[in-house]
Scaffold this motif. Structure first.
Motif, PDB file in Angstrom:
ATOM      1  N   ASP A 128       0.415  -1.504  -0.134  1.00  0.00           N
ATOM      2  CA  ASP A 128      -0.155  -0.009   0.409  1.00  0.00           C
ATOM      3  C   ASP A 128       0.932   1.203   0.146  1.00  0.00           C
ATOM      4  O   ASP A 128       1.968   1.745   0.706  1.00  0.00           O
ATOM      5  CB  ASP A 128      -1.152  -0.302   1.410  1.00  0.00           C
ATOM      6  CG  ASP A 128      -2.432  -0.857   1.147  1.00  0.00           C
ATOM      7  OD1 ASP A 128      -2.502  -1.336   0.088  1.00  0.00           O
ATOM      8  OD2 ASP A 128      -2.703  -1.321   2.407  1.00  0.00           O
ATOM      9  N   THR A 129       0.030   1.902  -0.582  1.00  0.00           N
ATOM     10  CA  THR A 129       0.951   3.431  -0.842  1.00  0.00           C
ATOM     11  C   THR A 129       0.192   4.738   0.081  1.00  0.00           C
ATOM     12  O   THR A 129      -0.768   4.193   0.801  1.00  0.00           O
ATOM     13  CB  THR A 129       1.123   3.894  -1.782  1.00  0.00           C
ATOM     14  OG1 THR A 129       0.238   4.226  -2.852  1.00  0.00           O
ATOM     15  CG2 THR A 129       2.410   2.793  -2.921  1.00  0.00           C
ATOM     16  N   GLU A 130      -0.004   6.229  -0.506  1.00  0.00           N
ATOM     17  CA  GLU A 130      -0.469   7.142  -0.070  1.00  0.00           C
ATOM     18  C   GLU A 130      -1.611   7.394  -0.401  1.00  0.00           C
ATOM     19  O   GLU A 130      -3.075   7.481  -0.161  1.00  0.00           O
ATOM     20  CB  GLU A 130       0.358   8.288   0.083  1.00  0.00           C
ATOM     21  CG  GLU A 130       0.738   8.595   1.844  1.00  0.00           C
ATOM     22  CD  GLU A 130       0.048   8.532   2.564  1.00  0.00           C
ATOM     23  OE1 GLU A 130      -0.824   9.299   3.009  1.00  0.00           O
ATOM     24  OE2 GLU A 130       0.865   7.910   3.562  1.00  0.00           O
ATOM     25  N   GLU A 131      -1.568   6.873  -1.877  1.00  0.00           N
ATOM     26  CA  GLU A 131      -2.756   7.083  -2.853  1.00  0.00           C
ATOM     27  C   GLU A 131      -3.949   5.467  -2.993  1.00  0.00           C
ATOM     28  O   GLU A 131      -4.718   6.163  -3.428  1.00  0.00           O
ATOM     29  CB  GLU A 131      -2.203   7.109  -4.399  1.00  0.00           C
ATOM     30  CG  GLU A 131      -1.161   8.341  -4.512  1.00  0.00           C
ATOM     31  CD  GLU A 131       0.315   8.191  -4.066  1.00  0.00           C
ATOM     32  OE1 GLU A 131       0.994   6.828  -4.447  1.00  0.00           O
ATOM     33  OE2 GLU A 131       1.318   8.749  -3.439  1.00  0.00           O
ATOM     34  N   LEU A 132      -3.321   4.333  -3.005  1.00  0.00           N
ATOM     35  CA  LEU A 132      -4.058   3.632  -3.447  1.00  0.00           C
ATOM     36  C   LEU A 132      -3.720   2.827  -1.670  1.00  0.00           C
ATOM     37  O   LEU A 132      -2.223   2.487  -1.970  1.00  0.00           O
ATOM     38  CB  LEU A 132      -3.722   2.418  -4.723  1.00  0.00           C
ATOM     39  CG  LEU A 132      -3.448   2.735  -5.654  1.00  0.00           C
ATOM     40  CD1 LEU A 132      -2.559   2.989  -6.922  1.00  0.00           C
ATOM     41  CD2 LEU A 132      -5.135   2.929  -6.415  1.00  0.00           C
ATOM     42  N   LYS A 133      -4.890   1.860  -1.530  1.00  0.00           N
ATOM     43  CA  LYS A 133      -4.985   0.911  -0.063  1.00  0.00           C
ATOM     44  C   LYS A 133      -5.561  -0.292  -1.593  1.00  0.00           C
ATOM     45  O   LYS A 133      -6.577  -0.010  -1.645  1.00  0.00           O
ATOM     46  CB  LYS A 133      -5.814   1.591   0.534  1.00  0.00           C
ATOM     47  CG  LYS A 133      -4.504   3.076   1.324  1.00  0.00           C
ATOM     48  CD  LYS A 133      -5.292   3.427   1.911  1.00  0.00           C
ATOM     49  CE  LYS A 133      -4.554   4.384   2.829  1.00  0.00           C
ATOM     50  NZ  LYS A 133      -4.323   5.458   2.394  1.00  0.00           N
ATOM     51  N   THR A 134      -4.990  -1.544  -0.377  1.00  0.00           N
ATOM     52  CA  THR A 134      -5.615  -2.878  -0.936  1.00  0.00           C
ATOM     53  C   THR A 134      -6.939  -2.697   0.502  1.00  0.00           C
ATOM     54  O   THR A 134      -6.685  -2.278   1.550  1.00  0.00           O
ATOM     55  CB  THR A 134      -4.490  -3.851  -0.738  1.00  0.00           C
ATOM     56  OG1 THR A 134      -3.452  -3.456  -1.717  1.00  0.00           O
ATOM     57  CG2 THR A 134      -5.531  -5.084  -1.548  1.00  0.00           C
ATOM     58  N   TYR A 135      -7.941  -2.989  -0.689  1.00  0.00           N
ATOM     59  CA  TYR A 135      -8.872  -3.542   0.373  1.00  0.00           C
ATOM     60  C   TYR A 135     -10.396  -4.911   0.581  1.00  0.00           C
ATOM     61  O   TYR A 135      -9.384  -5.307  -0.807  1.00  0.00           O
ATOM     62  CB  TYR A 135     -10.662  -2.330   0.297  1.00  0.00           C
ATOM     63  CG  TYR A 135      -9.877  -0.628   0.883  1.00  0.00           C
ATOM     64  CD1 TYR A 135     -10.371  -0.812   2.150  1.00  0.00           C
ATOM     65  CD2 TYR A 135      -9.472   0.128   1.014  1.00  0.00           C
ATOM     66  CE1 TYR A 135     -10.883  -0.025   3.012  1.00  0.00           C
ATOM     67  CE2 TYR A 135      -8.552   1.262   1.479  1.00  0.00           C
ATOM     68  CZ  TYR A 135     -10.265   1.101   2.264  1.00  0.00           C
ATOM     69  OH  TYR A 135      -9.224   1.991   3.612  1.00  0.00           O
TER      70      TYR A 135
END
Length: 167
Positions: A128-135
């Motif tokens: 995960d990064t600030e922009e994209l998170k895994t849900y």
């Protein structure tokens, strides 16, 4: 654009398994070319063509995979785009039927992590990064991993706030 409609395009990490298969097929094709030259055997030429075609279909046709998520009115459409040219609709999820959506690794998902349902990975495959998170989206019997931005998630939370956990 309406808040009930969002699109997101993410690029998936290239898997090591696909890379290894592709390179093995290319090496076998090169080996068959060498055998054709050394032994003047037409069967080796057929092997060259066969391994070349297999390497194309098993690796080179799927080198760059991107997922496009389209959210509209409690429905999430997931399309796979291969090499920026071939689009295939993978799944349409009716999010009004989902049980819960939470960040991957969340304490809310403990019950679902040990369930026997199938897990589909439509995430980008990177940390995960600030922009994209895994849900993880959980349904009865199925789980889906997706990588979304905060803006995309907020559009979903407008209509599904009671089913989406942020931590």
């Amino acid at each position: 654009m309406s808040e009930a409609y969002k699109e997101l395009l993410i690029k998936q990490k290239e898997s090591m398994k696909d890379k290894a298969i592709g390179y093995v097929m290319v090496v076998l094709a090169l080996f068959c070319i060498g055998a054709t030259v050394l032994f003047a055997n037409p069967l080796c030429l057929i092997g060259t063509v066969a391994f070349g075609i297999l390497s194309y279909f098993l690796y080179f046709s799927r080198m760059q995979i991107e997922y496009e998520y389209t959210y509209m009115d409690k429905e999430l459409r997931i399309d796979r785009i291969c090499n920026a040219s071939k689009r295939k609709s993978i799944k349409v999820l009716d999010l009004s039927q989902m049980e819960m959506m939470a960040p991957n690794g969340s304490v809310h998902l403990e019950h679902y992590l040990h369930s026997e349902g199938k897990l589909y990975d439509f995430s980008r495959g990177y940390p995960d990064t600030e922009e994209l998170k895994t849900y993880m989206i959980c349904f009865s019997g199925e789980r889906y991993l997706v990588s979304v931005t905060d803006e995309f998630l907020n559009a979903m939370r407008i209509t599904l706030s009671h089913k989406i956990k942020m931590i």
